[in-house]
Enzyme design. Structure first.
Site, short mmCIF file in Angstrom:
data_model
loop_
_atom_site.label_atom_id
_atom_site.label_comp_id
_atom_site.label_asym_id
_atom_site.label_seq_id
_atom_site.Cartn_x
_atom_site.Cartn_y
_atom_site.Cartn_z
N ASP A 43 0.87 -1.17 0.00
CA ASP A 43 0.00 0.00 0.00
C ASP A 43 0.91 1.23 0.00
OD1 ASP A 43 -2.35 1.69 0.52
OD2 ASP A 43 -1.51 1.87 2.54
N LYS A 94 -8.00 -4.82 -3.84
CA LYS A 94 -6.57 -5.04 -4.04
C LYS A 94 -6.25 -6.53 -4.08
CE LYS A 94 -5.13 -0.78 -1.67
NZ LYS A 94 -4.30 -0.22 -0.59
N ASP A 138 -0.11 5.22 0.71
CA ASP A 138 -0.33 6.26 1.72
C ASP A 138 -0.55 5.67 3.11
OD1 ASP A 138 -0.40 8.67 -0.07
OD2 ASP A 138 -1.95 7.46 -1.00
N ASN A 159 -8.99 -0.73 3.13
CA ASN A 159 -8.86 -1.22 1.74
C ASN A 159 -7.71 -2.21 1.57
OD1 ASN A 159 -6.89 0.72 2.05
ND2 ASN A 159 -7.28 1.75 0.13
N GLY A 191 -5.16 2.96 -3.48
CA GLY A 191 -6.42 3.56 -3.89
C GLY A 191 -6.22 4.73 -4.84
#
Length: 273
Positions: free
Chosen positions: A9, A200, A11, A226, A43
């Site tokens: 990921d 994801k 951020d 997420n 994202g």
């Protein structure tokens, strides 16, 4: 176990906007140089990934990226979409009408124009921040039935009570993926909404099959809602120190806060002996 792929990921995990620690950059480039595949799973839109992907060596090593929470798999080398999943025009119109019903602010990423977003107001903090952050032009939608486009992803914001009612109706009406994005105040809430089948985990599974890599050979690192399914699916799911508690609870391991180069520490732990 020999791990062959790292899913990251961005951020709150690997980066803060486009700022990445030297330790994270060094560790990720070390992995790539040692034939370990590194896949960004975020994202963010494609345009918002490019600088980070270049800085990390992702483009140099011809690695695809996962964008829009799994909605798009993109190849920067060929400037080509490998796979995508979008909201239909009918769904786009419906979401705009529902946002009006519950008096919440809406941001929708256009499919037809990668520099455009549709909004239902020009005056909310979220919309102004998204404009600044994504560098996308925004188009105010007065009548949703005038829309002739599709959407990659929605971001919604508003009073917590209204957003939660909106979320409940969405989950009853559709099988969309709805993620808690961030909390602005105790009275406000932001959400990300992705199409059915956009996660994801799904995109990562698709790429793993192409590379003939088993889930047990994958390490995934994340911090938010997420990342939930991706962390559960991977052989080793790792939560950074700043991750939400429910993410830590389903992860196999926890590393340092992203501001303390948690990604680099995880790579060193699992790869460097």
């Amino acid at each position: 176990m020999e791990y062959k792929l790292i899913a990251l990921d961005l951020d709150g995990t690997t980066a803060s906007r486009n700022r990445i620690s030297k330790q994270n950059i060094t560790a990720i480039k070390w992995a790539l140089a040692n034939n370990i595949k590194v896949i960004i799973a975020t994202g963010r839109s494609i345009g918002a990934i490019r600088k980070v992907a270049k800085k990390l060596g992702i483009i140099e090593y011809n690695m695809p990226v996962i964008s829009f929470n799994g909605g798009v798999i993109y190849d920067f080398t060929k400037e080509k979409i490998i796979q995508q999943n979008v909201f239909t025009n009918e769904e786009l119109i419906t979401i705009f009408n529902m946002a009006k019903e519950y008096q919440i602010q809406l941001w929708a990423y256009s499919v037809a124009n990668d520099r455009l977003a549709y909004v239902n107001t020009n005056h909310s903090f979220m919309v102004k921040w998204m404009s600044m952050y994504t560098k996308r032009k925004r188009r105010l939608v007065k009548d949703p039935y005038d829309l002739r486009d599709e959407a990659y992803k929605f971001v919604v914001s508003g009073k917590k009570e209204n957003v939660l009612k909106f979320k409940a109706k969405i989950l009853v009406k559709y099988e969309f993926n709805v993620f808690d994005w961030s909390y602005l105040t105790k009275k406000s809430l932001n959400l990300e909404i992705s199409p059915k089948g956009s996660d994801k985990k799904d995109a990562l599974e698709y790429l793993a099959k192409i590379y003939n890599i088993q889930p047990s050979e994958v390490i995934a690192i994340g911090d938010g809602s997420n990342d939930y399914e991706m962390l559960k699916w991977a052989g080793v799911g790792i939560a950074v120190g700043n991750a939400k508690e429910h993410i830590k609870n389903i992860s196999d391991d926890t590393t340092a806060h992203y501001r303390r180069s948690g990604v680099a520490k995880a790579i060193k732990k699992y790869f460097k002996k």
